[in-house]
Enzyme design. Structure first.
Site, short mmCIF file in Angstrom:
data_model
loop_
_atom_site.label_atom_id
_atom_site.label_comp_id
_atom_site.label_asym_id
_atom_site.label_seq_id
_atom_site.Cartn_x
_atom_site.Cartn_y
_atom_site.Cartn_z
N SER A 1 50.66 46.39 28.60
CA SER A 1 51.70 46.46 29.61
C SER A 1 52.52 45.18 29.62
O SER A 1 53.12 44.83 28.62
CB SER A 1 51.07 46.75 30.98
OG SER A 1 52.05 46.91 31.97
N HIS A 2 52.50 44.45 30.74
CA HIS A 2 53.33 43.26 30.89
C HIS A 2 52.58 41.98 30.53
O HIS A 2 53.16 40.90 30.62
CB HIS A 2 53.81 43.14 32.34
CG HIS A 2 52.67 43.00 33.31
ND1 HIS A 2 51.95 44.08 33.76
CD2 HIS A 2 52.12 41.91 33.90
CE1 HIS A 2 51.01 43.66 34.58
NE2 HIS A 2 51.09 42.35 34.70
#
Length: 507
Positions: free
Chosen positions: A124-125
């Protein structure tokens, strides 16, 4: 760094840190990050993970033997996915590999191919060096804490090592999955935009995977796009694509201001979270974006309920006529609650938006969230009213919200830290000179004050951090600063070991 890394043992022995099994995702460092976080997973470990995942899905959850797999745009993600696939095939799973995709692209493939299970390789991030797997055993559903705890125990105890396959797994590569997902979004939203004027949209993906998807969807629906860093680049040369990251959001502010765009949209690394900048170039926290969309849906006849997470503004309860249902923070929790209560939509302050039929399939998809926002703005423009996002936000009661501050707290200690801080505040009758009227312990501790101001302290579900957020409803933001000072006093008085976090004056 783990002493297995860069040794012959790295190629012979499974490395799989127990802390990688988090509340609802699995996430590890697989390559050195440079910040001292130890490597917690190797490719032997990934194969072992795949073997146990396949057996766990089929034998423990009775979820069948078919699974969609995909991976995000990082230099090592395909290797991680391939190692995972080897383990899944060894377990007897029939694998449909859709290759490079966003997380919602993988969820969509479950519906398109009628496959119950999914394993999306993404961090993800998180910064480069991290990897992980988002796992689902039903459509529009990902592992919650119960499934993850059971899966972690099953895997770490090696329960699949000595079992025998009833059949060998099969492998299929679906090269058309990306186009099918994009075309499906365009087809399902074309009628809603028919006859509506279009607006100019600044798009920033931070060189992440969503750059291969979001611009195409919007252009095919007739929007003028002002592109930022939309070409994928796995070094993330400008900033980490995280819609809660201030540098990432600030870049979109500049993009909007320099182009005269009507709105700015930024997508996270795997395309399931959305950040928004209004037409005046101002950062808009996602909970307020969700609120104005919810009000729009109510105007069009939806009667809710709406689900929100504990990081969200208290304005949902005062501004909506529909029922509001609170949920723990985390895409798995909010998604499950949306399904449980039959919600029209769910909103999470981190930028996950969940729209049920007919707008979406119930899972978090930043493209669908962007289209819902643009539908609202284009519909307002068609009536000749001031339909700008800044105007709609200005109509809400004013408040001051802090950024999502995340001081370091180790995975081993972060929940204990939250418990100590919660015990400290639970003894208080007031905060920042305001009476405490309610305490929510759904997720960490949320202190709600007499004027609707609030403070939340919780442990991050997927990284070694705390999460500290507050909102104040005074005329100048003084209460927010007083809350900040009292949090710092609590940290000092309890003696908890956490990292530095910026003061509100630094934003």
């Amino acid at each position: 760094m783990n002493d297995t890394y860069n040794s012959d043992r790295y190629f012979r022995e499974a490395l799989m840190a127990a802390t990688g099994f988090r509340e609802y995702d699995a996430r590890w460092v697989i390559e050195p990050t440079g910040d001292g976080t130890p490597v917690g997973l190797n490719y032997v470990g990934v194969r072992t993970l795949g073997l146990h995942l396949g057996r766990f899905l089929a034998d423990r959850l009775d979820a069948g033997r078919r699974i969609v797999v995909g991976h995000d745009f990082r230099s090592y993600s395909e290797n991680v996915k391939n190692a995972l696939v080897v383990g899944l095939l060894q377990s007897g799973m029939d694998v449909v590999d859709i290759g490079l995709t966003t997380t919602p692209g993988a969820y969509h493939a479950q519906f398109a191919r009628d496959i119950p299970c999914v394993a999306m390789v993404t961090a993800s991030h998180n910064e480069n060096g991290w990897t992980g797997v988002k796992i689902g055993h039903r459509k529009a559903s990902t592992f919650g804490p119960a499934e993850m705890r059971d899966f972690a125990s099953y895997t770490l105890e090696g329960r699949a090592e000595d079992t025998k396959n009833s059949h060998a797994g099969s492998y299929t590569f679906d090269a058309d999955a990306r186009d099918h997902y994009i075309d499906s979004l365009v087809e399902s939203w074309t009628e809603r935009f028919r006859g509506l004027p279009r607006i100019k949209v600044a798009v920033e993906t931070g060189n992440g995977t969503a750059g291969l998807f979001a611009p195409q969807v919007l252009e095919k629906l007739g929007f003028e796009i002002v592109p930022g860093n939309v070409e994928p680049d796995w070094t993330f040369p400008h900033f980490n694509p995280n819609p809660e990251s201030v540098p990432f959001l600030r870049s979109v502010e500049s993009l909007v201001a320099g182009s005269g765009a009507d709105v700015g949209l930024c997508f996270d690394g795997d395309g399931d979270r959305l950040g928004v900048i209004d037409d005046r170039g101002n950062l808009v926290f996602a909970d307020r974006v969700g609120l104005v969309i919810a009000k729009f849906l109510e105007e069009r006849g939806s009667s809710g309920p709406f689900v929100i997470d504990v990081k969200s503004t208290s304005l949902y309860e005062s501004e909506l006529t529909s029922d509001v249902v609170w949920a723990k923070t985390g895409h798995s929790y909010v998604k499950a609650k949306v399904a449980e209560v039959g919600a029209v939509a769910g909103f999470e302050r981190s930028g996950h938006f969940f729209f049920s039929e007919p707008l979406g399939h119930g899972y978090d998809d930043a493209c669908v969230a962007a289209l819902a926002l643009l539908w609202m703005l284009c519909s307002a423009k068609a009536t000749d009213e001031d339909g700008s996002l800044s105007h709609k936000l200005a109509a809400l009661p004013r408040s001051f919200s802090s950024p999502n501050r995340q001081p370091y707290a180790s995975d081993e200690t972060k929940y204990t830290v939250v418990d100590k801080l919660a015990a400290y505040f639970e003894q208080r009758e007031s905060l920042a000179g305001k009476r405490i009227t309610n305490i929510r312990r759904i997720n960490g501790i949320r202190l709600e004050l007499e004027d609707r101001s609030w403070l939340l302290i919780r442990a991050s579900s997927n990284s070694p951090n705390l999460v500290i957020i507050a909102e104040a409803f005074d005329h100048d933001g003084t209460v927010l600063k007083l809350i900040d000072a009292e949090v710092r006093a609590a940290v000092s008085e309890t003696g908890v070991d956490i990292g530095r976090f910026d003061s509100l004056a630094e934003y």
